[in-house]
Each structure stands twice: as structure tokens, then as C-alpha cells.
Motif scaffolding. Structure first.
Motif, PDB file in Angstrom:
ATOM      1  N   GLN A 432      -0.986   9.005   0.084  1.00 46.24           N
ATOM      2  CA  GLN A 432       0.126   8.165  -0.357  1.00 46.24           C
ATOM      3  C   GLN A 432      -0.004   6.748   0.197  1.00 46.24           C
ATOM      4  O   GLN A 432       0.979   6.107   0.555  1.00 46.24           O
ATOM      5  CB  GLN A 432       1.465   8.780   0.069  1.00 46.24           C
ATOM      6  CG  GLN A 432       1.616   9.056   1.568  1.00 46.24           C
ATOM      7  CD  GLN A 432       2.896   9.813   1.867  1.00 46.24           C
ATOM      8  OE1 GLN A 432       2.973  11.008   1.652  1.00 46.24           O
ATOM      9  NE2 GLN A 432       3.918   9.098   2.359  1.00 46.24           N
ATOM     10  N   ASN A 433      -1.226   6.250   0.219  1.00 45.31           N
ATOM     11  CA  ASN A 433      -1.472   4.901   0.724  1.00 45.31           C
ATOM     12  C   ASN A 433      -1.227   3.874  -0.374  1.00 45.31           C
ATOM     13  O   ASN A 433      -2.142   3.245  -0.895  1.00 45.31           O
ATOM     14  CB  ASN A 433      -2.903   4.788   1.249  1.00 45.31           C
ATOM     15  CG  ASN A 433      -3.181   3.435   1.881  1.00 45.31           C
ATOM     16  OD1 ASN A 433      -2.249   2.747   2.307  1.00 45.31           O
ATOM     17  ND2 ASN A 433      -4.446   3.052   1.932  1.00 45.31           N
ATOM     18  N   TYR A 434       0.032   3.712  -0.731  1.00 45.88           N
ATOM     19  CA  TYR A 434       0.417   2.718  -1.728  1.00 45.88           C
ATOM     20  C   TYR A 434       1.678   2.013  -1.246  1.00 45.88           C
ATOM     21  O   TYR A 434       2.283   2.406  -0.240  1.00 45.88           O
ATOM     22  CB  TYR A 434       0.599   3.362  -3.103  1.00 45.88           C
ATOM     23  CG  TYR A 434       1.618   4.484  -3.190  1.00 45.88           C
ATOM     24  CD1 TYR A 434       2.944   4.214  -3.521  1.00 45.88           C
ATOM     25  CD2 TYR A 434       1.253   5.811  -2.957  1.00 45.88           C
ATOM     26  CE1 TYR A 434       3.877   5.231  -3.618  1.00 45.88           C
ATOM     27  CE2 TYR A 434       2.177   6.832  -3.061  1.00 45.88           C
ATOM     28  CZ  TYR A 434       3.494   6.539  -3.378  1.00 45.88           C
ATOM     29  OH  TYR A 434       4.421   7.554  -3.472  1.00 45.88           O
ATOM     30  N   SER A 439       6.133   4.505  -1.268  1.00 43.63           N
ATOM     31  CA  SER A 439       5.385   5.507  -0.527  1.00 43.63           C
ATOM     32  C   SER A 439       6.313   6.412   0.283  1.00 43.63           C
ATOM     33  O   SER A 439       6.171   7.635   0.288  1.00 43.63           O
ATOM     34  CB  SER A 439       4.376   4.822   0.392  1.00 43.63           C
ATOM     35  OG  SER A 439       3.629   5.773   1.108  1.00 43.63           O
ATOM     36  N   THR A 465       2.895   5.090 -13.362  1.00 41.34           N
ATOM     37  CA  THR A 465       2.263   5.074 -12.036  1.00 41.34           C
ATOM     38  C   THR A 465       1.759   3.686 -11.643  1.00 41.34           C
ATOM     39  O   THR A 465       1.044   3.554 -10.642  1.00 41.34           O
ATOM     40  CB  THR A 465       1.077   6.057 -11.993  1.00 41.34           C
ATOM     41  OG1 THR A 465       0.030   5.583 -12.852  1.00 41.34           O
ATOM     42  CG2 THR A 465       1.493   7.454 -12.416  1.00 41.34           C
ATOM     43  N   THR A 468       1.569   2.270  -8.058  1.00 38.62           N
ATOM     44  CA  THR A 468       0.758   2.982  -7.071  1.00 38.62           C
ATOM     45  C   THR A 468      -0.581   2.310  -6.810  1.00 38.62           C
ATOM     46  O   THR A 468      -1.098   2.341  -5.684  1.00 38.62           O
ATOM     47  CB  THR A 468       0.498   4.421  -7.551  1.00 38.62           C
ATOM     48  OG1 THR A 468       1.721   5.012  -7.980  1.00 38.62           O
ATOM     49  CG2 THR A 468      -0.113   5.264  -6.440  1.00 38.62           C
ATOM     50  N   TRP A 469      -1.167   1.683  -7.823  1.00 40.41           N
ATOM     51  CA  TRP A 469      -2.551   1.211  -7.725  1.00 40.41           C
ATOM     52  C   TRP A 469      -2.599  -0.281  -7.416  1.00 40.41           C
ATOM     53  O   TRP A 469      -2.081  -1.109  -8.169  1.00 40.41           O
ATOM     54  CB  TRP A 469      -3.295   1.511  -9.020  1.00 40.41           C
ATOM     55  CG  TRP A 469      -2.942   2.855  -9.589  1.00 40.41           C
ATOM     56  CD1 TRP A 469      -2.358   3.119 -10.788  1.00 40.41           C
ATOM     57  CD2 TRP A 469      -3.107   4.124  -8.943  1.00 40.41           C
ATOM     58  NE1 TRP A 469      -2.160   4.462 -10.945  1.00 40.41           N
ATOM     59  CE2 TRP A 469      -2.610   5.113  -9.818  1.00 40.41           C
ATOM     60  CE3 TRP A 469      -3.631   4.525  -7.700  1.00 40.41           C
ATOM     61  CZ2 TRP A 469      -2.624   6.462  -9.501  1.00 40.41           C
ATOM     62  CZ3 TRP A 469      -3.644   5.867  -7.382  1.00 40.41           C
ATOM     63  CH2 TRP A 469      -3.151   6.823  -8.280  1.00 40.41           C
ATOM     64  N   THR A 470      -3.234  -0.629  -6.306  1.00 38.71           N
ATOM     65  CA  THR A 470      -3.322  -2.015  -5.863  1.00 38.71           C
ATOM     66  C   THR A 470      -4.770  -2.351  -5.524  1.00 38.71           C
ATOM     67  O   THR A 470      -5.626  -1.466  -5.401  1.00 38.71           O
ATOM     68  CB  THR A 470      -2.458  -2.252  -4.615  1.00 38.71           C
ATOM     69  OG1 THR A 470      -3.009  -1.513  -3.509  1.00 38.71           O
ATOM     70  CG2 THR A 470      -1.013  -1.816  -4.850  1.00 38.71           C
ATOM     71  N   ASN A 473      -5.942  -0.590  -2.244  1.00 35.77           N
ATOM     72  CA  ASN A 473      -6.348   0.814  -2.196  1.00 35.77           C
ATOM     73  C   ASN A 473      -7.416   1.172  -3.241  1.00 35.77           C
ATOM     74  O   ASN A 473      -7.708   2.349  -3.450  1.00 35.77           O
ATOM     75  CB  ASN A 473      -5.142   1.753  -2.319  1.00 35.77           C
ATOM     76  CG  ASN A 473      -4.405   1.627  -3.647  1.00 35.77           C
ATOM     77  OD1 ASN A 473      -4.988   1.387  -4.696  1.00 35.77           O
ATOM     78  ND2 ASN A 473      -3.082   1.809  -3.596  1.00 35.77           N
ATOM     79  N   ARG A 477      -9.186   4.895  -3.445  1.00 34.34           N
ATOM     80  CA  ARG A 477      -8.906   5.813  -4.550  1.00 34.34           C
ATOM     81  C   ARG A 477     -10.185   6.181  -5.307  1.00 34.34           C
ATOM     82  O   ARG A 477     -10.287   7.270  -5.863  1.00 34.34           O
ATOM     83  CB  ARG A 477      -7.856   5.219  -5.485  1.00 34.34           C
ATOM     84  CG  ARG A 477      -8.290   4.015  -6.284  1.00 34.34           C
ATOM     85  CD  ARG A 477      -7.154   3.500  -7.155  1.00 34.34           C
ATOM     86  NE  ARG A 477      -7.583   2.437  -8.044  1.00 34.34           N
ATOM     87  CZ  ARG A 477      -7.129   1.179  -8.003  1.00 34.34           C
ATOM     88  NH1 ARG A 477      -6.229   0.826  -7.098  1.00 34.34           N
ATOM     89  NH2 ARG A 477      -7.564   0.276  -8.867  1.00 34.34           N
TER      90      ARG A 477
END
Length: 521
Positions: A432-434, A439, A465, A468-470, A473, A477
Motif C-alpha cells: 500500500q505504498n501510495y 493509503s 485506481t 494509487t499509481w505515482t 512507486n 510496482r
């Protein structure tokens, strides 16, 4: 002769489609098949070359369930003449739109899709000099989620190109009837049609799609005897049902279930659903009891009743049954049925299965307000009513209790398969590194592992989602994706996710034996 993409081999005769096959035998020997074409039992399809993967979209695997076919099990697709373009997805099946159904917010809370929706999609790696000498590729057939009432195989997260390339496998996705269009057989047919006596129409659609795979997938380079059936959420529940259904015997050799266990529907009885469908709008305020309504309805002939529900438009059906409950295990198979199709199984779960699913239990936000919030990409959400409500201790207690209940059910299913002699592997996705506050609020939420598995991180357009995605990360991912795909590749090829994992010690993917052994991400 059979034409497998760029290879010209032989056409195997299929008795159920003999006329279409005969037509191919007469016409095609003089044709030079393009590398983007394949021959199915219904006719030739032409897809797109994606530089190493050939993609075929919108192939009909059954006749459109329209008119009097609306409430019947799917029938074989009609043959066509010439070459059929397979370059666009078929329509989603009829549903009420929302962010689990579509990435287009104009469809939210509106009728969405079509009843003419029984189409599938195939991604297959291009055959080259090396792969021609190998055995046909394994096949991965995926069933989308959406609580059995929403969703579509055309969502970008389910794009199979990357998986097909990295697994060196044929990937198949498909649509199936949803909601009332899937479950109505328990409402009106009452077992009169032997083809729908057991299991929902949606389940029958899935069986028909699997039948299409067994009949046709060799034309796309796939091995019909090496099929892995994978589903997420409601799709996972269907996988469990198909493992218990004699109708699906012999159609798949392995199973992957992602975040889904069988459960009962309690929010609406079949009787009330039946009444909603048959009751005229002008009678909505009537005080007649359910028993009296059933008696009056039963005085009508079967033909009159069937004509009435068949003549309704899909918009009328959806408007009458908007409150249709989520996927109903009663409409699938008996929960006590044995695993007649027990196969090696890989089970995936996430750390907090219920946080995103229960999102509106603790928030006053509308569907659109939440959609705008998760796609705003802001970090100043602490002031919103949503966050204040969502931080309630009651929410965390509730989700933790539900998570524990689902884990008990999942472990029970795994134990049952082990007792039948099947190897079972499990993973738990806890990453859960977002960004915050999401998070902390959601944790490893339901479906977070699906984009990671498929490798489709959609950051360029709105989707559920997107927050969540940056960039921060991105590398992490990708590592998670490679780990998941490496395990999946070994599993679909040999039933062992450790096949391609380098390890000098204990297996990275431990085999389940009731000791709660997981591979964690």
C-alpha cells in the motif's frame, strides 16, 4: 486445413459446426492467410498486429440473447461469410453504469451497454521460427468482476496484451450477462427449461465461452487441454461455481481465484424481484400482498408471462429491477455441491478486501463526487466530509470483522481442495505504498492487485485506481508485477508458481496445508 495465424496446417472438423467448416475447406485452400487472421468454427476473423502480439477483439462466442432468447441459455454463434473484422470490443452487457462498470462518467447511474454483448477477445503471441517448434501455448481465460451486476471485459485494466507477451500464453477475456439478465431463471423459469434448470444464465454464458475456447483456441496457437480459468471478485465466485458445476467438466485444467468467495444474497428475495419485474408501473402503489400477487400472476398462462418479460426493453427491465442484489450463489450452484472439477488452484487475496467495497456505508458522497475525488490527484483531502466520516472507528471494526470472515471462508475452500488431493497456493497482497490519506483509509484495497497482475497502470485518464499509481512507486510496482507474472507463468504451465522462481531455500510460493502459508507482496 487448419490455419493458425501465419501457419497453414489443417482444419479439424467440428460436428456442431460442420457447415461452416465445410465452407472453409472449399474456399480457403486457394487463399493466402494473413498473419493477423485466424479461422474459427464460425468463420475467419482478422485482428491487429501489436508488434509481437496479435489482438482479436469482439469475436461472437454465442448468438445475441435477444427477444425470445433473452431468458435462454446461450446458443452457438451463427457462421458468417468472408473475413470478419475483430478490431473493436463488443458492447458491455446491459447494466446501470458506475465506476466499476465504466471509466466514462457520462454512463454513471444510467443504463449502459447492450443485450447483444456475448463477445470475447483474444491476445496471442506471434508465432516465430522458434515457437513453431514448441507445443501449443497455455491458455488463460479471465472472468471480470463487478458483483455480478456491472463490469465489462473491455475495461483497460483487463487488456491482455502485456500478459500474453510476458506469459507467452494465449489470453482470453469475455462478457457475460449481468444482474437480472443473468439471474432471472430463478425468478420465472422455475426449471421448465432443462438448459437453465441449474445455474444462472450468466454462468451458462461462461460455459459457452469455455466451450468456444475448447473448439477454437488451437487456431490462435493455444492448447485446449492447457486452460487456466481465472476470475476476480464476482468472476472469482463464478470460478468457484464452475469448479462445482458438471456443465464445466473438462473445460479447464487449473484455476486462479482473486478476491472472491461464494456468498448468499440477502437484500432482496426472489419473490420481490419477480414482482418488480412483472408489476405494471401503474400498480406500484398497490397494497396487494406478495402472496396475492403471485396467485394472480400464476393464473396467467406461461406463454403470456414469458411474452411479457421478453417484450420489455432492456431499459424497462433495468428500471424495474434497479435494486437487484449482488451476485447470488443460489443462482449459481448449490454451496454444498462437491468440487466435481477439482483442479490445482492459486488463490489471491488482498489485505483489506472490504474497505473500497464498503466505501459508501460511511460516506455521504455520491458516485460522481467520489469519482471526482479519487481522480483529483490532490493531497489535501483531510478537510473533506468523506475523510472525516471514513475515519470512524466503527468503519475499521466493521471491515476487520468482514475481512476475518472472508479469510475463514477462503481457508475452508483451500482445505477442501487439499483434501481432494489438489495442490493449492495462496498469495496475499498487502502492498500500500501510495499517497495519503488514501493509503491509511483504504490499505491494500479490493482489486488493487488486478492492475499489478495485468501490468496495466492507467495514469493518463480517469479510473477508479488512478490515485494509487505515482511516479514515486513506478519502479516498485513493476517489481511486484514481475513477481506476480513469474508465479502465474509457472502455474499456468505446470501448476507450480515456483517453476521460474530462483530460490536456494524454501519455495517462494509455499503450498497450502492449513498452516496459513502465503506468498506475500
Amino acid at each position: 486445413m487448419k490455419y493458425c495465424l501465419s501457419d497453414l496446417a489443417h482444419i479439424s472438423v467440428n460436428l456442431r459446426h460442420w457447415s461452416a467448416t465445410l465452407l472453409m475447406v472449399l474456399i480457403l485452400p486457394s487463399m493466402a492467410m494473413a498473419s493477423t487472421q485466424a479461422v474459427t468454427a464460425s468463420g475467419v476473423v482478422e485482428g491487429d498486429d501489436l508488434e509481437g502480439v496479435i489482438r482479436f477483439l469482439g469475436i461472437p462466442y454465442a448468438q445475441p440473447p435477444l427477444g425470445r432468447m433473452r431468458w435462454k441459455a446461450a446458443q452457438d454463434a451463427e457462421p458468417w461469410a468472408g473475413v470478419r473484422e475483430a478490431k473493436a470490443f463488443g458492447d458491455a452487457c446491459s447494466q446501470i453504469g458506475g465506476f466499476f462498470a465504466s471509466d466514462d462518467d457520462s454512463t454513471f447511474d444510467e443504463r449502459f451497454g447492450s443485450e447483444d454483448c456475448l463477445y470475447l477477445n483474444v491476445w496471442t503471441p506471434v508465432a516465430d521460427e522458434h515457437t513453431r517448434l514448441q507445443s501449443p501455448r497455455p491458455v488463460l481465460v479471465f472472468i471480470h468482476g463487478g458483483s455480478g451486476i456491472t463490469g465489462a471485459a473491455s475495461l483497460p485494466v483487463y487488456d491482455g496484451e502485456r500478459l500474453a507477451r510476458e506469459l507467452n500464453a494465449v489470453v482470453v477475456t469475455f462478457n457475460y450477462r449481468l444482474g437480472i439478465f443473468s439471474m432471472l431463471r430463478t425468478v420465472i423459469l422455475d426449471g421448465r427449461d432443462p438448459a437453465t434448470k441449474r445455474g444462472s444464465l450468466g454462468l451458462k454464458d461462461q460455459v459457452k465461452a469455455l466451450d468456444w475456447v475448447r473448439t477454437n483456441i488451437d487456431a490462435f496457437g493455444g492448447d485446449p487441454n492447457e486452460v487456466t480459468l481465472m476470475g476476480h471478485s464476482a468472476g472469482s465466485i463464478f470460478v468457484w461455481a464452475l469448479m462445482r458445476s458438471p456443465l464445466a467438466s473438462g473445460y479447464f485444467q487449473r484455476a486462479v481465484t482473486l478476491s472472491g468467495v461464494p456468498y448468499d444474497r440477502k437484500t432482496m428475495s426472489i419473490r420481490k424481484l419477480r414482482r418488480k419485474l412483472y408489476q405494471d408501473e401503474k400498480d406500484d402503489e398497490t397494497t396487494i400482498s406478495d402472496e396475492e400477487f403471485d396467485e394472480a400472476l400464476n393464473q396467467q398462462s406461461e406463454e403470456v408471462r414469458d411474452n411479457y418479460v421478453s417484450d420489455l426493453t432492456d431499459e424497462q427491465v433495468l428500471s424495474k429491477t434497479k435494486t437487484v442484489a449482488k451476485l447470488d450463489s443460489e443462482a449459481l450452484e448449490d454451496e454444498d455441491a462437491v468440487f466435481v472439477n477439482a483442479v490445482p488452484t492459486l488463490i489471491g487475496t488482498v489485505g483489506n478486501e472490504t474497505s473500497l467495497i464498503r466505501i459508501f456505508d460511511y460516506s455521504r458522497l455520491s458516485t460522481m463526487e467520489f469519482w471526482l475525488l479519487v481522480n483529483s490527484l490532490r493531497n489535501d483531502l483531510e478537510t473533506t466530509d468523506f475523510v472525516r466520516k471514513y475515519r470512524q472507528k466503527a468503519f475499521f471494526r466493521k471491515t476487520e470483522k468482514l475481512n476475518q470472515k472472508e479469510e475463514v471462508l477462503m481457508a475452508s475452500l483451500a482445505d477442501e481442495l487439499v483434501q481432494l488431493g489438489m495442490p493449492v497456493y495462496r498469495y496475499q497482497f498487502i502492498w500500500q505504498n501510495y499517497p495519503e490519506p488514501w493509503s491509511t483509509l483504504l490499505g491494500a484495497y479490493h482489486a488493487i492487485d488486478v492492475p499489478v497482475l495485468f501490468g496495466n497502470f492507467d495514469i493518463d485518464r480517469p479510473n477508479i485506481t488512478r490515485f494509487t499509481w505515482t511516479e514515486d512507486n513506478a519502479e516498485e510496482r513493476e517489481v511486484l508485477h514481475r513477481e506476480l507474472v513469474t508465479g502465474l507463468k509457472g502455474f499456468i504451465e505446470a501448476g507450480d508458481p515456483n517453476l521460474y522462481v530462483e530460490s536456494a531455500g524454501e519455495p517462494v510460493w509455499p503450498q497450502w496445508d492449513s498452516r496459513a502459508l502465503f506468498k506475500t507482496f
